[in-house]
Enzyme design. Structure first.
Site, PDB file in Angstrom:
ATOM      1  N   GLU A  18      50.201  42.714  49.830  1.00 26.16           N
ATOM      2  CA  GLU A  18      50.652  41.329  49.635  1.00 26.16           C
ATOM      3  C   GLU A  18      52.127  41.319  49.244  1.00 26.16           C
ATOM      4  O   GLU A  18      52.568  42.134  48.446  1.00 26.16           O
ATOM      5  CB  GLU A  18      49.818  40.697  48.508  1.00 26.16           C
ATOM      6  CG  GLU A  18      50.243  39.287  48.150  1.00 26.16           C
ATOM      7  CD  GLU A  18      49.527  38.751  46.924  1.00 26.16           C
ATOM      8  OE1 GLU A  18      48.316  38.492  46.990  1.00 26.16           O
ATOM      9  OE2 GLU A  18      50.197  38.590  45.879  1.00 26.16           O
ATOM     10  N   ARG A 124      42.845  27.610  45.567  1.00 26.14           N
ATOM     11  CA  ARG A 124      43.118  26.329  44.919  1.00 26.14           C
ATOM     12  C   ARG A 124      44.562  26.258  44.447  1.00 26.14           C
ATOM     13  O   ARG A 124      45.237  25.240  44.565  1.00 26.14           O
ATOM     14  CB  ARG A 124      42.188  26.145  43.708  1.00 26.14           C
ATOM     15  CG  ARG A 124      42.301  24.765  43.106  1.00 26.14           C
ATOM     16  CD  ARG A 124      41.712  24.708  41.722  1.00 26.14           C
ATOM     17  NE  ARG A 124      42.498  25.481  40.768  1.00 26.14           N
ATOM     18  CZ  ARG A 124      42.194  25.628  39.488  1.00 26.14           C
ATOM     19  NH1 ARG A 124      41.098  25.077  39.012  1.00 26.14           N
ATOM     20  NH2 ARG A 124      42.952  26.347  38.673  1.00 26.14           N
ATOM     21  N   GLN A 209      40.965  39.577  42.563  1.00 25.71           N
ATOM     22  CA  GLN A 209      42.035  39.648  41.569  1.00 25.71           C
ATOM     23  C   GLN A 209      42.228  41.116  41.210  1.00 25.71           C
ATOM     24  O   GLN A 209      41.294  41.922  41.347  1.00 25.71           O
ATOM     25  CB  GLN A 209      41.574  38.863  40.327  1.00 25.71           C
ATOM     26  CG  GLN A 209      42.570  38.782  39.208  1.00 25.71           C
ATOM     27  CD  GLN A 209      43.847  38.126  39.654  1.00 25.71           C
ATOM     28  OE1 GLN A 209      44.685  38.781  40.288  1.00 25.71           O
ATOM     29  NE2 GLN A 209      44.023  36.860  39.344  1.00 25.71           N
ATOM     30  N   GLN A 245      54.097  45.173  30.650  1.00 24.08           N
ATOM     31  CA  GLN A 245      52.947  44.659  31.417  1.00 24.08           C
ATOM     32  C   GLN A 245      51.620  44.873  30.689  1.00 24.08           C
ATOM     33  O   GLN A 245      50.631  44.235  31.020  1.00 24.08           O
ATOM     34  CB  GLN A 245      52.901  45.312  32.799  1.00 24.08           C
ATOM     35  CG  GLN A 245      54.023  44.829  33.701  1.00 24.08           C
ATOM     36  CD  GLN A 245      54.052  45.520  35.046  1.00 24.08           C
ATOM     37  OE1 GLN A 245      53.318  46.473  35.294  1.00 24.08           O
ATOM     38  NE2 GLN A 245      54.920  45.050  35.932  1.00 24.08           N
TER      39      GLN A 245
HETATM   40  C1  LIG Z   1      43.818  37.419  46.005  1.00 16.94           C
HETATM   41  C2  LIG Z   1      44.500  36.255  45.329  1.00 16.94           C
HETATM   42  C3  LIG Z   1      45.623  35.670  45.905  1.00 16.94           C
HETATM   43  C4  LIG Z   1      46.258  34.569  45.311  1.00 16.94           C
HETATM   44  N1  LIG Z   1      47.365  34.010  45.906  1.00 16.94           N
HETATM   45  C5  LIG Z   1      47.931  32.892  45.382  1.00 16.94           C
HETATM   46  C6  LIG Z   1      49.025  32.242  46.038  1.00 16.94           C
HETATM   47  O1  LIG Z   1      49.520  32.686  47.069  1.00 16.94           O
HETATM   48  N2  LIG Z   1      49.522  31.126  45.482  1.00 16.94           N
HETATM   49  C7  LIG Z   1      49.008  30.583  44.331  1.00 16.94           C
HETATM   50  O2  LIG Z   1      49.504  29.547  43.881  1.00 16.94           O
HETATM   51  N3  LIG Z   1      47.982  31.187  43.672  1.00 16.94           N
HETATM   52  C8  LIG Z   1      47.433  32.324  44.177  1.00 16.94           C
HETATM   53  N4  LIG Z   1      46.379  32.931  43.534  1.00 16.94           N
HETATM   54  C9  LIG Z   1      45.941  32.409  42.229  1.00 16.94           C
HETATM   55  C10 LIG Z   1      44.857  31.313  42.382  1.00 16.94           C
HETATM   56  O3  LIG Z   1      45.401  30.198  43.044  1.00 16.94           O
HETATM   57  C11 LIG Z   1      44.403  30.949  40.974  1.00 16.94           C
HETATM   58  O4  LIG Z   1      43.679  32.006  40.406  1.00 16.94           O
HETATM   59  C12 LIG Z   1      43.663  29.627  40.836  1.00 16.94           C
HETATM   60  O5  LIG Z   1      43.639  29.271  39.460  1.00 16.94           O
HETATM   61  C13 LIG Z   1      42.234  29.638  41.357  1.00 16.94           C
HETATM   62  O6  LIG Z   1      42.202  29.705  42.713  1.00 16.94           O
HETATM   63  P1  LIG Z   1      40.795  29.886  43.488  1.00 16.94           P
HETATM   64  O7  LIG Z   1      41.090  29.777  44.902  1.00 16.94           O
HETATM   65  O8  LIG Z   1      40.094  31.073  42.980  1.00 16.94           O
HETATM   66  O9  LIG Z   1      40.073  28.540  42.969  1.00 16.94           O
HETATM   67  P2  LIG Z   1      38.568  28.055  42.987  1.00 16.94           P
HETATM   68  O10 LIG Z   1      37.689  28.908  43.800  1.00 16.94           O
HETATM   69  O11 LIG Z   1      38.626  26.606  43.296  1.00 16.94           O
HETATM   70  O12 LIG Z   1      38.129  28.263  41.462  1.00 16.94           O
HETATM   71  C14 LIG Z   1      38.926  27.756  40.392  1.00 16.94           C
HETATM   72  C15 LIG Z   1      38.054  27.574  39.155  1.00 16.94           C
HETATM   73  O13 LIG Z   1      37.175  26.456  39.355  1.00 16.94           O
HETATM   74  C16 LIG Z   1      35.809  26.860  39.280  1.00 16.94           C
HETATM   75  N5  LIG Z   1      35.131  26.106  40.328  1.00 16.94           N
HETATM   76  C17 LIG Z   1      35.136  26.339  41.647  1.00 16.94           C
HETATM   77  N6  LIG Z   1      34.462  25.385  42.300  1.00 16.94           N
HETATM   78  C18 LIG Z   1      34.011  24.501  41.368  1.00 16.94           C
HETATM   79  C19 LIG Z   1      33.267  23.316  41.407  1.00 16.94           C
HETATM   80  N7  LIG Z   1      32.837  22.803  42.556  1.00 16.94           N
HETATM   81  N8  LIG Z   1      33.011  22.669  40.230  1.00 16.94           N
HETATM   82  C20 LIG Z   1      33.468  23.168  39.064  1.00 16.94           C
HETATM   83  N9  LIG Z   1      34.172  24.316  38.955  1.00 16.94           N
HETATM   84  C21 LIG Z   1      34.445  24.963  40.102  1.00 16.94           C
HETATM   85  C22 LIG Z   1      35.809  28.374  39.505  1.00 16.94           C
HETATM   86  O14 LIG Z   1      34.701  29.005  38.882  1.00 16.94           O
HETATM   87  C23 LIG Z   1      37.141  28.765  38.862  1.00 16.94           C
HETATM   88  O15 LIG Z   1      36.994  28.871  37.473  1.00 16.94           O
HETATM   89  C24 LIG Z   1      45.751  34.055  44.081  1.00 16.94           C
HETATM   90  C25 LIG Z   1      44.637  34.671  43.480  1.00 16.94           C
HETATM   91  C26 LIG Z   1      44.015  35.752  44.090  1.00 16.94           C
HETATM   92  C27 LIG Z   1      42.836  36.405  43.416  1.00 16.94           C
END
Ligand SMILES: Cc1cc2nc3c(=O)[nH]c(=O)nc-3n(C[C@H](O)[C@H](O)[C@H](O)COP(=O)(O)OP(=O)(O)OC[C@H]3O[C@@H](n4cnc5c(N)ncnc54)[C@H](O)[C@@H]3O)c2cc1C
Length: 316
Positions: A18, A124, A209, A245
């Protein structure tokens, strides 16, 4: 080519990494300089992160504060296109809910399709620094699962604009998984249920993660299987490169660092020794993960590929 095709066609563990778009104003050459040293290891795909706007406040006349939106790292889609063009390697843009309406998401997906991009990592996004919790844009998605549903709908020929023909979308969808649970989740079970919803909504694979304790990953994988999450799970790794870190990584990523690793890092004589310990730890993690049969190892380079190169030399 789709990530899932890369995985199904390979008999051994793949490697991917990445990168972050450069700070606004910097040349794309900084991206090439971080990719070039890793090309000899034949990466299957390269992910490019997406960074939404941040807000700063500037004092104006009479002391009024003006809220200004700043995009520090724009260019995700352009960089993906440049990578595909220059290296003939699949580039995967990260697509987030934050800051996008559903229509803007649809238009972004149309851009990706025109560019021949087959994969997206659907996320998200974090809350912006000035907000306590994630707030979607008016008309945007609140959770990654809703973004996955939209992409899956498009894959099935259903654009928001029902008048428009849509027969050519076939995105392979990746989503994020958290072996040590997402920071906002009350426990791992609930986080896994939400992860399962993303897979049921159409996600094809999971990228995790970062983590430093493989047993956490193995437990996560086992729990996923028990819950019926059967898509490929790609572990995400990042070598520790500085003593600071030890404090910042657990806070930023909501993960634990093993005692043994911390002990070695605290006893290092200097930063160069810290860097070496980080590399060796990551080599050992990588070797054990390969032995366990993971489909791909995904490295977070943070724009610094020298340590990753040293790791890859020992692992692949
Ligand atoms: C591999 C990887 C790459 C990433 N790349 C980026 C990037 O390029 N840009 C960036 O801004 N961030 C990035 N992130 C960070 C990520 O955007 C954050 O961790 C964010 O807070 C959560 O994203 P998610 O897609 O896991 O969210 P979700 O899957 O929506 O989950 C977020 C939270 O909400 C909860 N949840 C999910 N669905 C529901 C529901 N229906 N009702 C209630 N709770 C729910 C989950 O349990 C979790 O606690 C990355 C993370 C990872 C692991």
């Amino acid at each position: 080519m789709k990530v899932t095709d890369h995985i199904s066609k390979s008999k051994s563990t793949l490697f991917s990494f990445e990168i972050l778009p450069p700070i606004k104003g910097r040349s794309i050459n900084s991206i090439y300089e971080s990719i070039d040293p890793l090309i000899e290891f034949d990466p299957s795909f390269i992910n490019v992160t997406y960074h939404r706007e941040e807000f700063i406040y500037k004092t104006r006349e009479l002391g009024y504060l003006e809220k200004i939106s700043v995009r520090k790292r724009p260019g995700t889609v352009g960089i993906c296109s440049a990578i595909i063009n220059k290296y003939k390697i699949d580039a995967i843009p990260h697509l987030i809910c934050g800051g996008f309406t559903r229509e803007e998401t649809e238009n972004a997906l149309i851009d990706l399709q025109y560019l021949g991009i087959d994969n997206v990592l659907a996320l998200r996004g974090d809350p912006v620094k000035t907000e306590k919790e994630f707030i979607p844009k008016n008309g945007g998605h609140s959770y990654a699962v809703d973004l996955v549903k939209q992409i899956n709908n498009i894959n099935h020929g259903n654009l928001l604009d029902t008048e428009a023909p849509s027969d050519d979308f076939e995105f392979c969808i990746g989503v994020a998984g958290y072996p040590e649970k997402h920071i906002e989740s009350p426990n791992l079970e609930i986080d896994l249920l939400n992860l399962k919803s993303k897979v049921e909504a159409g996600a094809d694979y999971i990228v995790t993660q970062l983590f430093y304790d493989n047993s956490k990953f193995f437990n996560f994988k086992k729990r996923c299987k028990e819950m019926g999450i059967n898509v490929p799970i790609i572990p995400g790794l990042k070598p520790i490169s500085s003593l600071s870190q030890v404090k910042s990584i657990p806070k930023t990523f909501n993960i634990d660092l093993p005692f043994e690793l911390c002990d070695m890092l605290y006893n290092a004589k200097n930063e160069s020794e810290v860097n070496q310990i980080g590399i060796e730890w990551c080599i050992n993690q990588s070797k054990e993960l390969i032995k366990s049969g993971v489909p791909c190892l995904h490295y977070y380079t943070m724009g610094k590929s020298e340590s990753i190169k040293k790791i890859l030399k020992k692992v692949f």
